[in-house]
Design a protein around this motif. Sequence first.
Motif, PDB file in Angstrom:
ATOM      1  N   ASP A 226      15.848   3.564 166.270  1.00 21.43           N
ATOM      2  CA  ASP A 226      16.584   2.088 166.142  1.00 21.43           C
ATOM      3  C   ASP A 226      16.610   1.487 164.817  1.00 21.43           C
ATOM      4  N   PHE A 227      15.270   1.516 164.253  1.00 23.48           N
ATOM      5  CA  PHE A 227      15.466   0.959 163.000  1.00 23.48           C
ATOM      6  C   PHE A 227      15.390   1.791 161.841  1.00 23.48           C
ATOM      7  N   ARG A 228      16.176   2.979 161.729  1.00 23.91           N
ATOM      8  CA  ARG A 228      15.935   3.947 160.698  1.00 23.91           C
ATOM      9  C   ARG A 228      16.312   3.537 159.280  1.00 23.91           C
ATOM     10  N   HIS A 229      17.315   2.360 159.196  1.00 23.32           N
ATOM     11  CA  HIS A 229      17.853   1.939 157.921  1.00 23.32           C
ATOM     12  C   HIS A 229      16.923   0.672 157.774  1.00 23.32           C
ATOM     13  N   ASP A 230      15.838   0.432 158.509  1.00 21.87           N
ATOM     14  CA  ASP A 230      14.985  -0.799 158.085  1.00 21.87           C
ATOM     15  C   ASP A 230      13.536  -0.317 158.114  1.00 21.87           C
ATOM     16  N   ILE A 231      13.154   1.049 157.674  1.00 20.11           N
ATOM     17  CA  ILE A 231      11.837   1.396 157.570  1.00 20.11           C
ATOM     18  C   ILE A 231      11.157   0.574 156.390  1.00 20.11           C
ATOM     19  N   ASP A 232      11.921   0.748 155.488  1.00 21.78           N
ATOM     20  CA  ASP A 232      11.360   0.265 154.259  1.00 21.78           C
ATOM     21  C   ASP A 232      11.035  -1.414 154.029  1.00 21.78           C
ATOM     22  N   SER A 233      12.279  -1.917 154.659  1.00 19.18           N
ATOM     23  CA  SER A 233      12.411  -3.380 154.581  1.00 19.18           C
ATOM     24  C   SER A 233      11.137  -4.072 155.318  1.00 19.18           C
ATOM     25  N   TYR A 234      11.069  -3.360 156.706  1.00 21.28           N
ATOM     26  CA  TYR A 234       9.950  -4.041 157.580  1.00 21.28           C
ATOM     27  C   TYR A 234       8.664  -3.362 157.420  1.00 21.28           C
ATOM     28  N   ASN A 235       8.536  -2.537 156.412  1.00 22.79           N
ATOM     29  CA  ASN A 235       7.205  -1.660 156.388  1.00 22.79           C
ATOM     30  C   ASN A 235       6.700  -0.840 157.416  1.00 22.79           C
ATOM     31  N   LEU A 236       7.549  -0.326 158.165  1.00 28.30           N
ATOM     32  CA  LEU A 236       7.175   0.333 159.429  1.00 28.30           C
ATOM     33  C   LEU A 236       6.489   1.534 159.552  1.00 28.30           C
ATOM     34  N   SER A 237       5.980   1.996 158.103  1.00 31.26           N
ATOM     35  CA  SER A 237       5.341   3.298 157.814  1.00 31.26           C
ATOM     36  C   SER A 237       3.929   2.987 157.980  1.00 31.26           C
ATOM     37  N   GLU A 238       3.580   1.719 157.794  1.00 32.77           N
ATOM     38  CA  GLU A 238       2.293   1.301 157.987  1.00 32.77           C
ATOM     39  C   GLU A 238       1.819   1.105 159.388  1.00 32.77           C
ATOM     40  N   ALA A 239       3.035   0.749 160.356  1.00 29.75           N
ATOM     41  CA  ALA A 239       2.657   0.636 161.816  1.00 29.75           C
ATOM     42  C   ALA A 239       2.571   1.995 162.404  1.00 29.75           C
ATOM     43  N   VAL A 241       1.690   4.981 160.774  1.00 27.70           N
ATOM     44  CA  VAL A 241       0.489   5.535 160.320  1.00 27.70           C
ATOM     45  C   VAL A 241      -0.847   5.012 161.150  1.00 27.70           C
ATOM     46  N   ALA A 242      -0.766   3.834 161.237  1.00 29.69           N
ATOM     47  CA  ALA A 242      -1.784   3.287 162.118  1.00 29.69           C
ATOM     48  C   ALA A 242      -1.797   3.562 163.437  1.00 29.69           C
ATOM     49  N   THR A 243      -0.709   3.834 164.089  1.00 32.55           N
ATOM     50  CA  THR A 243      -0.586   4.408 165.244  1.00 32.55           C
ATOM     51  C   THR A 243      -1.158   5.902 165.424  1.00 32.55           C
ATOM     52  N   ILE A 244      -0.709   6.841 164.554  1.00 32.98           N
ATOM     53  CA  ILE A 244      -1.306   8.059 164.811  1.00 32.98           C
ATOM     54  C   ILE A 244      -2.489   8.388 163.840  1.00 32.98           C
ATOM     55  N   ALA A 245      -3.003   7.504 163.165  1.00 32.82           N
ATOM     56  CA  ALA A 245      -4.400   7.631 162.568  1.00 32.82           C
ATOM     57  C   ALA A 245      -5.472   8.270 163.115  1.00 32.82           C
ATOM     58  N   PRO A 246      -5.710   7.418 164.629  1.00 34.15           N
ATOM     59  CA  PRO A 246      -6.885   7.950 165.302  1.00 34.15           C
ATOM     60  C   PRO A 246      -6.733   9.403 165.975  1.00 34.15           C
ATOM     61  N   LEU A 247      -5.542   9.411 166.269  1.00 34.19           N
ATOM     62  CA  LEU A 247      -5.090  10.896 166.991  1.00 34.19           C
ATOM     63  C   LEU A 247      -5.011  11.928 165.932  1.00 34.19           C
ATOM     64  N   PRO A 307       0.813   4.513 152.925  1.00 36.56           N
ATOM     65  CA  PRO A 307      -0.067   4.652 153.927  1.00 36.56           C
ATOM     66  C   PRO A 307      -0.009   6.178 154.431  1.00 36.56           C
ATOM     67  N   TYR A 308       0.920   7.037 154.523  1.00 34.13           N
ATOM     68  CA  TYR A 308       0.919   8.294 154.794  1.00 34.13           C
ATOM     69  C   TYR A 308      -0.016   9.093 153.780  1.00 34.13           C
ATOM     70  N   GLU A 309       0.299   8.959 152.508  1.00 30.37           N
ATOM     71  CA  GLU A 309      -0.435   9.520 151.521  1.00 30.37           C
ATOM     72  C   GLU A 309      -1.955   9.173 151.561  1.00 30.37           C
ATOM     73  N   SER A 310      -2.335   8.081 151.860  1.00 31.04           N
ATOM     74  CA  SER A 310      -3.702   7.571 151.955  1.00 31.04           C
ATOM     75  C   SER A 310      -4.490   8.381 153.059  1.00 31.04           C
ATOM     76  N   LEU A 311      -3.724   8.514 154.258  1.00 30.60           N
ATOM     77  CA  LEU A 311      -4.184   9.347 155.289  1.00 30.60           C
ATOM     78  C   LEU A 311      -4.440  10.803 155.091  1.00 30.60           C
ATOM     79  N   ILE A 312      -3.457  11.505 154.401  1.00 31.86           N
ATOM     80  CA  ILE A 312      -3.446  12.685 153.869  1.00 31.86           C
ATOM     81  C   ILE A 312      -4.620  12.845 153.085  1.00 31.86           C
ATOM     82  N   TYR A 313      -4.582  12.226 152.010  1.00 31.00           N
ATOM     83  CA  TYR A 313      -5.727  12.260 150.926  1.00 31.00           C
ATOM     84  C   TYR A 313      -7.195  12.115 151.608  1.00 31.00           C
TER      85      TYR A 313
END
Length: 687
Positions: A226-239, A241-247, A307-313
């Motif tokens: 739904d928000f493929r073109h707004d990922i950067d503007s809304y910083n959806l990467s942080e959300a 990564v925060a969702t999958i980090a515990p899993l 955020p993803y790079e921090s998770l991997i590192y």
Amino acid sequence: MMAKMGYKEGQGLGKQGEGIVNPIEVKLRPQGAGVGAVKEKTEQYKAEQRRKAEAKGEEYEDSSEEERKARKKRAERKKEERTAGTHAGRRKTKYRTVEDVRAAAPGLELPKAMLGSIVDATGGSTKLLTSTAGLMTPTLVPAESEADKIAKRERLELEAFIEAWHGLQERKIVVEEQQGHLQMDINQADDDIKKMREMLDAVEALNIANIDWGQAMEKLGKLQQDFRHDIDSYNLSEAAVATIAPLFKADLDDWDPLETPSYRLVEHLTHLKPILGLEKTTSALATSNPDVEPEQRRYRKQKTTTPYESLIYGVWLPKMRSTVTRWDVHDATSLIIVVNAWRPLLPAFVYSNLLDQQIVPKLSDALSTWNPRKRRHHHKSSANDAPHVWLFPWLPLLPSYHLDPKASTGLLVDAKRKFRRVLDTCDISSILPGLGAWKQLFGTKDFDATMLRHILPRLSAHLSNTFDIDPADQDISPLEHVFLWLPFFPPAIFGRLLIAEFFPKLHVVLHQWLTSPEASFEEIGTWFTWWKSVIPELLLGLSNVQAEFDKAIVTINEALTLQEQGKDMAALPAPAAGPARPIVTSAAATAAATAPSRAQDPQKEDLTFKDFVEEWCTEHDLTLLPLREAHPATGAPLFRITASVSGKGGVVVFFRGEVLWAQKKKREDGFEPLGLDDGLLLRAEGK
């Protein structure tokens, strides 16, 4: 005198009178004045030029006069252009009637008072102007009356009124356009607000306790779509990564990379690449690939990690570090599968860290301890420990600086250096495992040169020292050991080897047998035929090898002739003493000086690299002295290689694996890898 020569007074000089009439006048230029300050042409010069022009039927024009005329024309032309431009800029529309005004300004309502108050006083009687009768038409009258002035003023006011009306119409258009833009901005803001609310609802839906991978993938997939073109503007990467980090952390706690590369995690992260920001970061393909190097340079300019790079590192890389620590380097397949599976998901700096700081050091240590003469376990073959099994599969994954054959350091350079050392100490009674793979790595030209320098001298020494021809108790195992290496040499080289080491012994034994009292030509013939069957057919086809067998046949025939003649066999000519030398090229013969001593002495076959350097120093009259100091970075003991008897001068070195590191000429510049060559010899001698 001039009259005697035909000169006539008042005419010009010369036979035809084409020369000057009056003497040349000199016009002095004031002191300090430059060129152009005064007119240079004198009246005498102008008169002469005018006379010549009239004599030719032409009109004389003075250049200064021409220039004046041209300047005058240019000034008049510029004046006309300015006048025309001024009139054009000030020209106003002339309206002749009220109908013309209304036609030029549709929608404009003229005040009736203005129309009714205009009196036509240009005729014999006064009257009101109408829309069809000359409201805007000026009338030429001998004298301007008061009524004319009023009409003229009214006409000017009407023109100003029309111009103001046009200005308002233009302003109205601008205002309408601005209103349209503002309305579009308002609509866009309304859409953004609506989308933001939808995005907030979708993100809040992610905050579910005990969420599993199935729910997370479903919700993140919808959010990503739904928000493929707004990922950067809304910083959806942080959300995301925060969702999958515990899993992600929970799965890594139970994950053994050497057992399974965790394809489930790889599959999940691959589906979430857009929302995780992986499509805009480097995918950590091999750094030797020129297509990704600009992306890697772009990445290096970033000041912070995503955020993803921090998770991997912070989560994935520590898990891999502990895995590499307990990983058996000789089992390359298990870890290569993991690296290849995760490689498209790794940031460039994480991939480089894993290789350069974890995997490559372990490969280098294993390479430095590689010794094909030793067995890791009594029940395992050393073939599994050969670098072509556990090292070569890593080469396509390494960055370019490890694969540069011209570099002074790097895993590929270390591997080739170690291979040459192994050739100097390996057991030549069996082929070195993976020799064909090494040939592909070196290339045919470099591989052949390496074999000539390091193996051929040892094969020659092996035949010379361990092989004897004894018809009573023949042992051909040394010869068979040598023939094992035949596929890795040009046949012509092996033919010269036989001529140097095998045939001289054959000729000597043949001569001894033929001259002995119990010689039997039948047995000698059978023995000779058997030797031809021992030699590989590939070598029998060589002309020089066949010539040696023909030489033996000539010796046998000469012995038969002596027997038939009843002469003593002692008259049979003896073969030339000693083998024919050299059998190799000059470069190979030079390198052979370092190998035969170790090949002949089994106690020296397990020499370390330090022992090899000590031998090299001894051969060049150098001394290797321990300094009782350690290198500050590696802790390796320091030594001094010097040609001085007092032990001073020379160069300070230390050993790391199969590499000799020498101190640079300026001590503050540190150490550099150096080979056992003339450069090291000159530095040890203080040159």
